[in-house]
Design a protein around this motif. Structure first.
Motif, short mmCIF file in Angstrom:
data_model
loop_
_atom_site.label_atom_id
_atom_site.label_comp_id
_atom_site.label_asym_id
_atom_site.label_seq_id
_atom_site.Cartn_x
_atom_site.Cartn_y
_atom_site.Cartn_z
N LEU A 53 0.81 -1.22 0.00
CA LEU A 53 0.00 0.00 0.00
C LEU A 53 0.84 1.27 0.00
O LEU A 53 0.31 2.35 -0.26
CB LEU A 53 -0.94 0.01 1.21
CG LEU A 53 -2.15 -0.94 1.12
CD1 LEU A 53 -3.03 -0.79 2.34
CD2 LEU A 53 -2.95 -0.68 -0.14
N GLU A 54 2.13 1.16 0.30
CA GLU A 54 2.99 2.33 0.21
C GLU A 54 3.20 2.76 -1.24
O GLU A 54 3.63 3.88 -1.51
CB GLU A 54 4.35 2.04 0.86
CG GLU A 54 4.29 1.89 2.36
CD GLU A 54 5.66 1.69 2.97
OE1 GLU A 54 6.66 1.76 2.21
OE2 GLU A 54 5.77 1.48 4.17
N PHE A 55 2.90 1.86 -2.17
CA PHE A 55 3.02 2.16 -3.60
C PHE A 55 1.65 1.94 -4.25
O PHE A 55 1.53 1.27 -5.27
CB PHE A 55 4.07 1.24 -4.22
CG PHE A 55 4.69 1.79 -5.49
CD1 PHE A 55 4.42 3.07 -5.94
CD2 PHE A 55 5.56 1.01 -6.23
CE1 PHE A 55 4.99 3.56 -7.09
CE2 PHE A 55 6.16 1.49 -7.39
CZ PHE A 55 5.86 2.77 -7.81
N SER A 56 0.60 2.52 -3.64
CA SER A 56 -0.77 2.25 -4.07
C SER A 56 -1.07 2.77 -5.47
O SER A 56 -2.01 2.32 -6.11
CB SER A 56 -1.75 2.86 -3.06
OG SER A 56 -1.54 4.26 -2.95
N ARG A 163 -7.82 0.30 10.55
CA ARG A 163 -7.58 -1.06 10.05
C ARG A 163 -8.63 -1.45 9.01
O ARG A 163 -8.32 -2.14 8.03
CB ARG A 163 -7.57 -2.05 11.21
CG ARG A 163 -6.30 -1.96 12.05
CD ARG A 163 -6.33 -2.85 13.26
NE ARG A 163 -6.55 -4.23 12.95
CZ ARG A 163 -6.57 -5.21 13.87
NH1 ARG A 163 -6.35 -4.90 15.15
NH2 ARG A 163 -6.80 -6.45 13.54
N ARG A 164 -9.88 -1.03 9.21
CA ARG A 164 -10.91 -1.33 8.21
C ARG A 164 -10.59 -0.63 6.88
O ARG A 164 -10.77 -1.21 5.81
CB ARG A 164 -12.27 -0.88 8.72
CG ARG A 164 -12.81 -1.72 9.87
CD ARG A 164 -14.28 -1.41 10.13
NE ARG A 164 -14.75 -2.09 11.32
CZ ARG A 164 -14.87 -1.51 12.50
NH1 ARG A 164 -14.54 -0.24 12.64
NH2 ARG A 164 -15.30 -2.18 13.55
N GLU A 165 -10.14 0.63 6.97
CA GLU A 165 -9.77 1.35 5.75
C GLU A 165 -8.61 0.66 5.05
O GLU A 165 -8.58 0.57 3.81
CB GLU A 165 -9.39 2.79 6.11
CG GLU A 165 -10.57 3.65 6.52
CD GLU A 165 -10.15 5.05 6.90
OE1 GLU A 165 -8.93 5.33 6.86
OE2 GLU A 165 -11.03 5.86 7.25
N LYS A 166 -7.66 0.15 5.83
CA LYS A 166 -6.51 -0.52 5.22
C LYS A 166 -6.94 -1.81 4.51
O LYS A 166 -6.47 -2.11 3.40
CB LYS A 166 -5.47 -0.85 6.30
CG LYS A 166 -4.20 -1.47 5.74
CD LYS A 166 -3.18 -1.71 6.83
CE LYS A 166 -1.91 -2.34 6.25
NZ LYS A 166 -0.90 -2.60 7.30
N ASP A 172 -8.89 -3.16 -2.90
CA ASP A 172 -8.89 -2.34 -4.12
C ASP A 172 -7.55 -2.41 -4.84
O ASP A 172 -7.51 -2.49 -6.08
CB ASP A 172 -9.20 -0.87 -3.76
CG ASP A 172 -10.60 -0.70 -3.22
OD1 ASP A 172 -11.43 -1.58 -3.47
OD2 ASP A 172 -10.86 0.31 -2.55
N PHE A 173 -6.45 -2.40 -4.09
CA PHE A 173 -5.12 -2.41 -4.70
C PHE A 173 -4.86 -3.70 -5.46
O PHE A 173 -4.45 -3.68 -6.63
CB PHE A 173 -4.06 -2.23 -3.61
CG PHE A 173 -2.64 -2.35 -4.12
CD1 PHE A 173 -2.03 -1.31 -4.78
CD2 PHE A 173 -1.92 -3.52 -3.93
CE1 PHE A 173 -0.74 -1.41 -5.26
CE2 PHE A 173 -0.62 -3.64 -4.39
CZ PHE A 173 -0.03 -2.58 -5.06
#
Length: 678
Positions: A53-56, A163-166, A172-173
């Motif tokens: 996710l750091e490179f979303s 955490r839910r958002e992650k 999605d990613f």
């Protein structure tokens, strides 16, 4: 618009222009170098990130880079076929790789195509597809795990939201990566087609239009085609590799380089084994020690150095742990942390662990989630997180519930039994079981084994499983002590929530004329008598009307109760049915009214002890009569004395509803089935 936004827009416009407008060779060379630089930057970024996710933005970036590369291919193909020249970079790569031999260059290029298409791209596509599928399948489990941690008090509401958002962003990613990998695959196929076009039509154009000899045309256009193919396939190979790294990357505390070195060399002894194997390979084969001995020595030396480093690091960690333990013992924060008290705690003996252990089928955490939602709807109060923990000091089958550190209820259940309650007067020995008391309402009950469940249901018993017994008890206890869970901080949160929809109303009530503490007292008194505060707008409308006249929470509560007459009526009277109540005689009401003492600090009831005792006995007699008839007792009196009657009966009959005439709707038929008289 910022410079960054503008630069991306210009880049997209440039890609479109490359598909239409012929570019000179020097500009194509610049764009090719930029393409290689961007690809290097992408793969280096993918190696240095800690989690995907750091490179979303990577899926969208793949699309843009693929379009850029294809536009370059179109431009270079146009230049090769139209002018026989695609710039210095393409020519240099073609000449350098072929080394004067066109067939060698062509073979090298074909090998790159095979590696790109079959190995890297195919693998990345498959990993992306599987990762997307597994991530989507795991979403419900992750959401349940977050809810379980939240209800166990391990995380806060804000942490649960993050955490839910992650979890949502991960789904999605990986879904986007699954689609983006198809672009990489299509780019590889397009590269092969463009090579064939360049060679075939280049030879035709060279021989037919430019009058070159066949061998000269083959050499010239093949060299340019190989150069063009390599300068496009190298960035494509880097992007494909970066795609594979991203989708196979698990979250860690370091980048890819740190993870590889730390995990690959985590066992130094294995380097000695590898060194010995290489040494024996040179000793017993024609390879010879001249080649294998330096490599074996290097491996052995690396193992020795890593072993020494790990030993020093372990010694340092032991020293640091001892220092941390000493600091914690000396630190006042270690004691301050013990002062925290959980609003609600549920403790149980080790025999009830299966209730909360999801691995053993326990669903207590899920039930508590539903309890909090149910009570939020019923009471209008956000119930704090319930801290769940086992306690070895309790009996194996015992549990207890604490509110703000004080034990409010306890009970004992048998997990392999069912709790049954008779609908009326129980027949002697109708169902065999262990006699007990139902913990929520104090009714006689029995614990029966599963084989007697059908028999109990046939006799009309109410059969309840152990988890339902516990969850019902928790629900009733929280309802009973909800007023203690509502403090000033919780009241502030309710006010802030109301302010979002009714800002003018809130401003008229607080901070003037009523403070948060005044509002909290009113809401707590409503909750104490089981009156929901969910309809906060009506509560605040009443406080706005009468708060300027008095700040006495007792009086304000009476005004609010009267404003909530419709709600209170529906709480006790079913539509179309007669409300049966116990009323108070005129003599008793007069005695209570005369016993009210007015002081500068508020009013209070001061009755003669004998009169108080007679009133309590009369109320007890009426309550007992109604209970024997199976009816829920309700005490009805005049509005002027309702709060004082409640004060008088509260200690002896905490569950007895005390209503006034003004709290009942005019269309409700009321029937007096008893009179409190002395």
């Amino acid at each position: 618009m910022s410079f960054r936004d503008l630069s991306v827009l210009i880049a997209v416009i440039l890609i479109i222009a490359m598909l239409i407008i012929p570019f000179p060779g020097w500009m194509l060379s610049v764009l090719i170098i930029i393409n290689i630089s961007l690809s290097l930057l992408v793969i280096l970024t993918s190696m240095n990130m800690k989690e995907p996710l750091e490179f979303s933005i990577f899926p969208s970036l793949i699309l843009l880079l693929t379009l850029f590369r294809l536009a370059l291919n179109v431009s270079t193909t146009r230049a090769i076929l139209a002018e026989g020249d695609a710039g210095r970079v393409v020519e240099t790569f073609g000449t350098f790789v072929t080394g004067g031999n066109v067939l060698v260059g062509l073979v090298v290029f074909l090998i790159l195509i095979v590696i790109q298409f079959i190995v890297i791209t195919k693998g990345s596509e498959r990993v992306s597809e599987v990762a997307a599928r597994f991530t989507l399948d795991a979403m419900p489990g992750k959401q349940m795990s977050i809810d379980a941690d939240l209800n166990a008090g391990m995380i806060s509401e804000e942490q649960a939201r993050e955490r839910r958002e992650k979890v949502s962003k991960e789904a999605d990613f990986y879904g986007a990566m699954d689609g983006a990998s198809k672009f990489v695959k299509g780019d590889a196929i397009a590269g092969i087609i463009m090579v064939l076009i360049n060679i075939l039509f280049g030879i035709i154009i060279g021989v037919v239009q430019k009058g070159l000899g066949f061998s000269e045309a083959v050499s010239h256009y093949t060299t340019l085609t190989v150069g063009d193919g390599i300068v496009s396939q190298i960035p494509a190979l880097l992007i494909s590799t970066a795609t594979g790294i991203v989708v196979t990357r698990a979250a860690s505390d370091g980048n890819l380089g740190q993870d590889i070195t730390s995990q690959l060399f985590a066992f130094p002894k294995m380097l000695y084994v590898a060194a010995g194997t290489i040494f024996l390979l040179g000793l017993f084969t024609p390879i010879g020690l001249l080649l294998t001995l330096p490599i074996a020595a290097l491996l052995a030396f690396g193992g020795y150095m890593i072993s020494r480093t790990q030993q020093k690091q372990d010694e340092l960690e032991e020293v640091l742990e001892e220092e941390i333990e000493m600091d914690e013992m000396k630190s006042p924060e270690n004691v301050v942390g013990l002062l925290n008290i959980d609003p609600i705690e549920f403790e149980f003996g080790y025999g009830l662990i299966p209730l909360a252990d999801t691995n053993q089928g326990g669903d207590l955490l899920d039930r508590i989630v539903m309890i909090r939602r149910q009570l939020a709807i019923e009471l209008g109060l956000v119930i704090p997180v319930v801290r769940i923990r086992d306690n070895i000091q309790l009996q194996p089958n015992e549990y207890r519930l604490k509110v703000k550190g004080n034990e409010m209820a306890s009970g004992e259940i048998l997990l392999d039994h069912y709790l049954v309650m008779a609908p009326g007067i129980e027949e002697e020995d109708s169902v065999e079981g262990i006699n007990t008391i139902e913990p929520s309402f104090g009714l006689p009950a029995k614990w029966i084994t599963e084989d007697k469940k059908d028999q109990a249901e046939m006799f009309g018993y109410t059969v309840v499983d152990p988890p339902s017994v516990v969850s019902t008890h928790i629900t009733e206890v929280i309802k009973q002590y909800a007023h203690e869970l509502l403090g000033r901080q919780e009241t502030k949160q309710l006010i802030d929530h109301l302010r979002d929809s009714y800002p003018i109303l809130v401003e008229e009530v607080t901070p003037t004329p009523l403070s948060i503490g005044d509002i909290q007292k009113v809401l707590a008194k409503l909750l104490k008598e089981k009156v929901s505060i969910r309809n906060l707008p009506v509560v605040f409308e009443t406080l706005a009307d009468f708060g300027k006249m008095t700040t006495d929470p007792e009086v304000l509560t009476e005004y609010v109760r009267q404003a909530l007459a419709k709600q209170i009526t529906s709480q006790f009277a079913e539509p179309g049915e007669t409300l049966k109540v116990v009323t108070m005689s005129g003599k008793v009401e007069k005695a209570v009214a005369e016993g009210v003492q007015q002081t500068e600090h508020g009013n209070y009831l001061s009755l003669d002890p004998d009169m108080s005792q007679m009133i309590i006995e009369a109320v007890a007699n009426e309550v007992e009569q109604l209970s024997l008839q199976g009816q829920a007792p309700i005490l009805l009196c005049s509005p002027a004395i309702r709060m004082y009657v409640r004060q008088l009966t509260e200690r002896y009959f905490p569950q007895l509803p005390v209503l006034s005439y003004n709290e009942l709707e005019a269309n409700v038929e009321v029937q007096s089935v008893g009179v409190v008289n002395v």
